[in-house]
Design a protein around this motif. Structure first.
Motif, PDB file in Angstrom:
ATOM      1  N   LEU A 149      17.186 -36.676  24.621  1.00 17.99           N
ATOM      2  CA  LEU A 149      17.439 -38.105  24.614  1.00 17.99           C
ATOM      3  C   LEU A 149      18.865 -38.405  25.063  1.00 17.99           C
ATOM      4  O   LEU A 149      19.758 -37.554  24.935  1.00 17.99           O
ATOM      5  CB  LEU A 149      17.221 -38.680  23.209  1.00 17.99           C
ATOM      6  N   ASP A 150      19.079 -39.627  25.515  1.00 19.09           N
ATOM      7  CA  ASP A 150      20.424 -40.054  25.884  1.00 19.09           C
ATOM      8  C   ASP A 150      21.054 -40.901  24.773  1.00 19.09           C
ATOM      9  O   ASP A 150      22.150 -41.416  24.944  1.00 19.09           O
ATOM     10  CB  ASP A 150      20.380 -40.861  27.195  1.00 19.09           C
ATOM     11  N   THR A 151      20.379 -41.050  23.653  1.00 13.55           N
ATOM     12  CA  THR A 151      20.851 -41.946  22.604  1.00 13.55           C
ATOM     13  C   THR A 151      20.894 -41.215  21.269  1.00 13.55           C
ATOM     14  O   THR A 151      20.332 -40.139  21.109  1.00 13.55           O
ATOM     15  CB  THR A 151      19.910 -43.151  22.455  1.00 13.55           C
ATOM     16  N   SER A 152      21.580 -41.836  20.310  1.00 13.75           N
ATOM     17  CA  SER A 152      21.496 -41.367  18.935  1.00 13.75           C
ATOM     18  C   SER A 152      20.091 -41.634  18.420  1.00 13.75           C
ATOM     19  O   SER A 152      19.343 -42.440  18.979  1.00 13.75           O
ATOM     20  CB  SER A 152      22.512 -42.103  18.066  1.00 13.75           C
ATOM     21  N   LEU A 153      19.717 -40.959  17.337  1.00 10.27           N
ATOM     22  CA  LEU A 153      18.373 -41.166  16.799  1.00 10.27           C
ATOM     23  C   LEU A 153      18.207 -42.579  16.253  1.00 10.27           C
ATOM     24  O   LEU A 153      17.124 -43.168  16.366  1.00 10.27           O
ATOM     25  CB  LEU A 153      18.086 -40.140  15.702  1.00 10.27           C
ATOM     26  N   SER A 154      19.252 -43.151  15.663  1.00 11.24           N
ATOM     27  CA  SER A 154      19.127 -44.514  15.133  1.00 11.24           C
ATOM     28  C   SER A 154      18.848 -45.501  16.251  1.00 11.24           C
ATOM     29  O   SER A 154      18.008 -46.400  16.109  1.00 11.24           O
ATOM     30  CB  SER A 154      20.399 -44.912  14.372  1.00 11.24           C
ATOM     31  N   THR A 155      19.516 -45.342  17.374  1.00 14.17           N
ATOM     32  CA  THR A 155      19.267 -46.216  18.519  1.00 14.17           C
ATOM     33  C   THR A 155      17.898 -45.949  19.116  1.00 14.17           C
ATOM     34  O   THR A 155      17.168 -46.871  19.483  1.00 14.17           O
ATOM     35  CB  THR A 155      20.355 -46.025  19.585  1.00 14.17           C
ATOM     36  N   ALA A 156      17.524 -44.674  19.201  1.00 13.93           N
ATOM     37  CA  ALA A 156      16.220 -44.326  19.765  1.00 13.93           C
ATOM     38  C   ALA A 156      15.092 -44.917  18.944  1.00 13.93           C
ATOM     39  O   ALA A 156      14.129 -45.474  19.489  1.00 13.93           O
ATOM     40  CB  ALA A 156      16.077 -42.804  19.840  1.00 13.93           C
ATOM     41  N   PHE A 157      15.187 -44.825  17.615  1.00 14.60           N
ATOM     42  CA  PHE A 157      14.112 -45.320  16.770  1.00 14.60           C
ATOM     43  C   PHE A 157      14.036 -46.840  16.756  1.00 14.60           C
ATOM     44  O   PHE A 157      13.024 -47.407  16.340  1.00 14.60           O
ATOM     45  CB  PHE A 157      14.285 -44.799  15.348  1.00 14.60           C
ATOM     46  N   SER A 158      15.092 -47.521  17.199  1.00 14.94           N
ATOM     47  CA  SER A 158      15.048 -48.983  17.268  1.00 14.94           C
ATOM     48  C   SER A 158      14.549 -49.486  18.613  1.00 14.94           C
ATOM     49  O   SER A 158      14.422 -50.690  18.817  1.00 14.94           O
ATOM     50  CB  SER A 158      16.447 -49.562  17.002  1.00 14.94           C
TER      51      SER A 158
ATOM     52  N   LEU B   1      16.261 -34.024  20.362  1.00 14.76           N
ATOM     53  CA  LEU B   1      17.672 -33.680  20.541  1.00 14.76           C
ATOM     54  C   LEU B   1      18.409 -34.945  20.945  1.00 14.76           C
ATOM     55  O   LEU B   1      18.296 -35.397  22.088  1.00 14.76           O
ATOM     56  CB  LEU B   1      17.830 -32.601  21.608  1.00 14.76           C
ATOM     57  N   PRO B   2      19.170 -35.566  20.023  1.00 13.63           N
ATOM     58  CA  PRO B   2      19.831 -36.833  20.336  1.00 13.63           C
ATOM     59  C   PRO B   2      20.940 -36.680  21.359  1.00 13.63           C
ATOM     60  O   PRO B   2      21.500 -35.603  21.549  1.00 13.63           O
ATOM     61  CB  PRO B   2      20.375 -37.291  18.974  1.00 13.63           C
ATOM     62  N   GLY B   3      21.258 -37.784  22.009  1.00 16.75           N
ATOM     63  CA  GLY B   3      22.232 -37.779  23.085  1.00 16.75           C
ATOM     64  C   GLY B   3      23.662 -37.713  22.617  1.00 16.75           C
ATOM     65  O   GLY B   3      23.995 -38.108  21.495  1.00 16.75           O
ATOM     66  N   GLY B   4      24.508 -37.214  23.505  1.00 18.54           N
ATOM     67  CA  GLY B   4      25.941 -37.197  23.276  1.00 18.54           C
ATOM     68  C   GLY B   4      26.624 -38.196  24.188  1.00 18.54           C
ATOM     69  O   GLY B   4      26.076 -39.249  24.490  1.00 18.54           O
ATOM     70  N   GLY B   5      27.791 -37.839  24.694  1.00 14.73           N
ATOM     71  CA  GLY B   5      28.543 -38.792  25.510  1.00 14.73           C
ATOM     72  C   GLY B   5      28.459 -38.541  26.990  1.00 14.73           C
ATOM     73  O   GLY B   5      29.178 -39.174  27.761  1.00 14.73           O
TER      74      GLY B   5
ATOM     75  N   PRO C 103      24.082 -32.597  23.806  1.00 18.65           N
ATOM     76  CA  PRO C 103      25.061 -31.545  24.119  1.00 18.65           C
ATOM     77  C   PRO C 103      24.383 -30.311  24.698  1.00 18.65           C
ATOM     78  O   PRO C 103      23.330 -29.882  24.233  1.00 18.65           O
ATOM     79  CB  PRO C 103      25.694 -31.252  22.754  1.00 18.65           C
ATOM     80  N   ALA C 104      25.000 -29.740  25.705  1.00 22.95           N
ATOM     81  CA  ALA C 104      24.400 -28.608  26.403  1.00 22.95           C
ATOM     82  C   ALA C 104      24.166 -27.432  25.477  1.00 22.95           C
ATOM     83  O   ALA C 104      23.153 -26.729  25.593  1.00 22.95           O
ATOM     84  CB  ALA C 104      25.291 -28.188  27.575  1.00 22.95           C
ATOM     85  N   ASP C 105      25.075 -27.204  24.508  1.00 23.31           N
ATOM     86  CA  ASP C 105      24.898 -26.062  23.621  1.00 23.31           C
ATOM     87  C   ASP C 105      23.714 -26.247  22.685  1.00 23.31           C
ATOM     88  O   ASP C 105      23.087 -25.271  22.258  1.00 23.31           O
ATOM     89  CB  ASP C 105      26.177 -25.777  22.838  1.00 23.31           C
ATOM     90  N   ARG C 106      23.391 -27.511  22.357  1.00 25.92           N
ATOM     91  CA  ARG C 106      22.214 -27.767  21.529  1.00 25.92           C
ATOM     92  C   ARG C 106      20.941 -27.391  22.274  1.00 25.92           C
ATOM     93  O   ARG C 106      19.988 -26.873  21.694  1.00 25.92           O
ATOM     94  CB  ARG C 106      22.165 -29.237  21.121  1.00 25.92           C
ATOM     95  N   VAL C 107      20.927 -27.673  23.553  1.00 27.41           N
ATOM     96  CA  VAL C 107      19.753 -27.325  24.360  1.00 27.41           C
ATOM     97  C   VAL C 107      19.623 -25.810  24.473  1.00 27.41           C
ATOM     98  O   VAL C 107      18.518 -25.252  24.400  1.00 27.41           O
ATOM     99  CB  VAL C 107      19.839 -27.978  25.753  1.00 27.41           C
TER     100      VAL C 107
END
Length: 356
Positions: free
Chosen positions: A72-81, A106-110, A115-119
């Protein structure tokens, strides 16, 4: 005290009087057993306290985790809204779940993605990129792991399975509708696309260089219809972020202009609904003094006040097709031809637009 031994698959097999493979099939391939036999196996397992095969051991044996990493390109709170995201992911999950696959979000970063390491660390069999920016490092991590990839909306990657919508055509439909109603002062309200650090006014050249393909395509679609109007006044405003607060702030900036636009072309229903809310706070009547068009036709568009005119895309179909692509790639079917497909769009006229 002596710890009680955990029951095993073999214990269940002995209790029922069947083979070990039969018990395994009751959990992993239920279609291989009659309903009566499977019920008998599960009942015996319950009486023994056997919870089923160890998922960790199973993943080691099969080299599969059963997880679909959704980038995702967003935080989970933004995604769920975001109702459009919710509908799409729900449809994807409905296709994948019966086959034993679950979504790992996998929520988004900046930088336009997670984040690439999360992937790199995610335990998943395949990746689904949901509306990521061009060049996000997260996609480099997908390639480094040699994970199969399905893209929903963006970016457009050669040879990668993708499902999107007809962004440019949909935007043109919205602009054509407002032109036919006699409007000549337009505001284009763009979602945050990292053109500027904190949103704000955009030139046409800046919008054309946005990091997100849908922003570029929708701006192009709007301008396809507006550029030939000699008396048209067009301004472009980028929201400062993906939250509702950012959408409201961008709407205040648009509607605070002099002269104020009489029509807004919003790149999502969320932006359009924020604009309607801000118009109400400013005492600007919709649609008498301001016409607003969204994009998506998410559920809130139908019950807003007034109901929102918007460009409809079949969000559930996008999720369903993405799920089918995931299953095909996991089964070793390779990238389908053509690799990229788009669901059609249509204009849904409701009560948020009227003659200038």
């Amino acid at each position: 005290m002596t710890r009680r031994r955990r029951p095993t698959l073999d214990d269940v097999a002995e209790a029922v009087g069947v083979s070990r493979a039969t018990v395994s099939n009751a959990y992993n391939r239920p279609d291989q057993l009659s309903a009566r036999l499977r019920e008998q196996v599960l009942r015996a397992a319950g009486e023994l306290g056997y919870a089923g095969p160890d998922p960790t051991a199973r993943s080691l044996a099969t080299s599969r985790t059963g997880a679909i990493a959704v980038l995702l390109d967003t935080s989970l709170s933004t995604a769920f809204s975001d109702p459009a995201l919710s509908v799409t992911l729900d449809a994807l999950a409905r296709v994948a779940d019966p086959h034993g696959h679950a979504l790992l979000l996998l929520p988004g970063g900046g930088d336009g993605g997670p984040p690439a390491d999360r992937v790199l660390a995610a335990q998943a069999d395949i990746a689904v990129a949901y509306s990521l920016a061009d060049g996000t490092p997260a996609l480099d991590s997908v390639r480094a792991r040699n994970l199969p990839l399905v893209v929903i909306d963006q970016p457009l990657l050669p040879g990668t399975a993708r499902i999107g919508c007809q962004d440019r055509q949909g935007a043109a439909l919205a602009a054509r509708h407002l032109v036919a109603l006699g409007h000549r002062r337009f505001g284009i309200f763009a979602a945050y696309s990292r053109v500027t650090p904190a949103g704000g006014s955009l030139s046409r050249e800046e919008a054309a260089g946005a990091a997100f393909r849908d922003t570029r395509e929708r701006v192009a679609g709007y301008l396809d219809e507006l550029s030939d109007l000699s008396d048209a006044d067009v301004v472009i405003q980028e929201a400062a972020g993906l939250s509702a607060e950012s959408a409201m702030a961008g709407a205040f900036a648009l509607l605070g202009r002099e002269p104020r636009p009489t029509a807004l072309l919003c790149m999502s229903d969320q932006l359009a609904l924020a604009a309607i809310a801000v118009a109400g706070q400013l005492g600007v009547r919709v649609p008498d003094e301001l016409s607003v068009v969204g994009f998506d036709d998410s559920a809130p568009a139908g019950w807003s006040s007034p109901p929102l005119t918007t460009v409809r895309q079949d969000l559930a179909a996008k999720g369903r097709i993405a799920g089918e692509l995931v299953l095909r790639l996991l089964a070793g079917g390779g990238v389908p031809a053509p690799a990229s497909a788009e669901v059609p769009v249509s204009l849904v006229v409701r009560g948020s637009t009227a003659s200038a």
